[in-house]
Design an enzyme around this catalytic site. Structure first.
Site, PDB file in Angstrom:
ATOM      1  N   SER A 281     -23.834   5.530  20.933  1.00 46.87           N
ATOM      2  CA  SER A 281     -25.182   5.770  21.277  1.00 46.87           C
ATOM      3  C   SER A 281     -25.319   7.152  21.547  1.00 46.87           C
ATOM      4  O   SER A 281     -26.246   8.024  21.097  1.00 46.87           O
ATOM      5  CB  SER A 281     -25.902   4.883  22.405  1.00 46.87           C
ATOM      6  OG  SER A 281     -27.209   5.238  22.574  1.00 46.87           O
TER       7      SER A 281
ATOM      8  N   ARG B  96     -27.147   9.905  19.262  1.00 46.89           N
ATOM      9  CA  ARG B  96     -28.435  10.765  19.748  1.00 46.89           C
ATOM     10  C   ARG B  96     -28.251  12.229  19.533  1.00 46.89           C
ATOM     11  O   ARG B  96     -29.093  13.221  19.934  1.00 46.89           O
ATOM     12  CB  ARG B  96     -28.583  10.596  21.195  1.00 46.89           C
ATOM     13  CG  ARG B  96     -29.233   9.192  21.310  1.00 46.89           C
ATOM     14  CD  ARG B  96     -29.201   8.442  22.884  1.00 46.89           C
ATOM     15  NE  ARG B  96     -29.214   7.181  22.863  1.00 46.89           N
ATOM     16  CZ  ARG B  96     -29.948   6.466  23.745  1.00 46.89           C
ATOM     17  NH1 ARG B  96     -30.742   7.147  24.727  1.00 46.89           N
ATOM     18  NH2 ARG B  96     -29.895   5.217  23.945  1.00 46.89           N
TER      19      ARG B  96
ATOM     20  N   ALA C 154     -20.274   3.840   4.936  1.00 46.32           N
ATOM     21  CA  ALA C 154     -19.247   3.046   4.635  1.00 46.32           C
ATOM     22  C   ALA C 154     -18.761   2.424   5.991  1.00 46.32           C
ATOM     23  O   ALA C 154     -17.558   2.749   6.383  1.00 46.32           O
ATOM     24  CB  ALA C 154     -18.266   3.775   4.050  1.00 46.32           C
TER      25      ALA C 154
ATOM     26  N   ARG D  52     -18.282  -0.624   7.252  1.00 48.47           N
ATOM     27  CA  ARG D  52     -17.817  -2.040   7.341  1.00 48.47           C
ATOM     28  C   ARG D  52     -16.511  -2.001   6.947  1.00 48.47           C
ATOM     29  O   ARG D  52     -16.230  -1.547   5.581  1.00 48.47           O
ATOM     30  CB  ARG D  52     -18.703  -2.782   6.330  1.00 48.47           C
ATOM     31  CG  ARG D  52     -18.236  -4.396   6.906  1.00 48.47           C
ATOM     32  CD  ARG D  52     -18.928  -5.269   5.669  1.00 48.47           C
ATOM     33  NE  ARG D  52     -18.810  -5.192   4.388  1.00 48.47           N
ATOM     34  CZ  ARG D  52     -19.588  -4.601   3.656  1.00 48.47           C
ATOM     35  NH1 ARG D  52     -20.796  -4.251   4.042  1.00 48.47           N
ATOM     36  NH2 ARG D  52     -19.383  -4.325   2.417  1.00 48.47           N
TER      37      ARG D  52
ATOM     38  N   GLU E  16     -16.411   9.288   8.106  1.00 52.46           N
ATOM     39  CA  GLU E  16     -17.015  10.109   7.248  1.00 52.46           C
ATOM     40  C   GLU E  16     -18.137  10.728   7.933  1.00 52.46           C
ATOM     41  O   GLU E  16     -19.008  10.086   8.296  1.00 52.46           O
ATOM     42  CB  GLU E  16     -17.570   9.418   5.873  1.00 52.46           C
ATOM     43  CG  GLU E  16     -16.431   8.647   5.228  1.00 52.46           C
ATOM     44  CD  GLU E  16     -16.885   7.239   5.097  1.00 52.46           C
ATOM     45  OE1 GLU E  16     -17.882   6.856   5.273  1.00 52.46           O
ATOM     46  OE2 GLU E  16     -15.821   6.537   4.297  1.00 52.46           O
TER      47      GLU E  16
END
Length: 202
Positions: free
Chosen positions: A118, A122, A131, A133, A151
């Site tokens: 998180s 931010r 990508a 998963r 990436e």
């Protein structure tokens, strides 16, 4: 699919260390997760934090008449190592950077999902573009645990450093018959791995 809690991730990792490799495929040993190095303090409520490795790559696009040529997925340009400045790298918006987790990972019976933390999101840092998963069975049969390639893009000029807690892994249990990962990205290398789209053919 159900999501593993942080305490369950810790329990599964500790249990998986005691299972002989190569892992058998019986349901009573699933799920199995290896994370090396593993630190229980990195477990959150339902995720595990991972850190940035010490190599960053970008595509080295060739120029024609002073203008960079477009990337052709069927003929990808070579990569170049991004030089470190002091103790980190200065990333520019509009550029794709390839990093990797410092941690080596293997998982069976779960689907890993990687996202920015998180606090990282931010700052306008994306760690997986589209990508995020992974696959059940990573990094493939008979292979040692391997890092995940990240990436990375940024919205603002941003400094990244090796060892930063950059991303988090969520693990979801699989349902139904399994077809474990057997793809071409699962080498146990510390360096990020560039696109191999060209190996798929047209």
């Amino acid at each position: 699919m159900s999501v593993l809690t942080g305490p369950e991730i810790c329990r599964v990792v500790k249990r998986s260390k005691g299972i002989a490799v190569p892992w058998n495929e019986t349901s009573d040993t699933l799920p199995r997760i290896l994370i090396d190095p593993f630190d229980p303090a990195m477990c959150g409520p339902n995720s595990y934090d991972v850190t940035l490795g010490d190599t960053l790559l970008r595509y080295n696009r060739p120029f024609r008449h002073g203008v960079p040529l477009p990337i052709d997925p069927l003929n990808p340009p070579p990569t170049m190592t991004v030089p470190a400045e002091n103790d980190g790298w200065l990333l520019d918006p509009g550029v794709l950077y390839l990093g990797s987790t410092a941690e080596r990972i293997a998982c069976h019976g779960v689907v890993p999902w990687i996202d920015s933390r998180s606090s990282v999101g931010r700052l306008g840092i994306s760690v997986h573009v589209t990508a995020g998963r992974g696959d059940d069975g990573w990094p493939g049969p008979g292979r040692e645990p391997a890092p995940f390639t990240l990436e990375i893009t940024v919205v603002h000029p941003t400094i990244l450093r090796p060892g930063m807690r950059l991303a988090q892994l969520t693990f979801m249990r699989v349902e139904g018959d399994r077809r474990p990962y057997a793809g071409r990205y699962g080498e146990a290398t510390a360096a990020p791995v560039a696109s191999r789209f060209h190996q798929e053919g047209r």
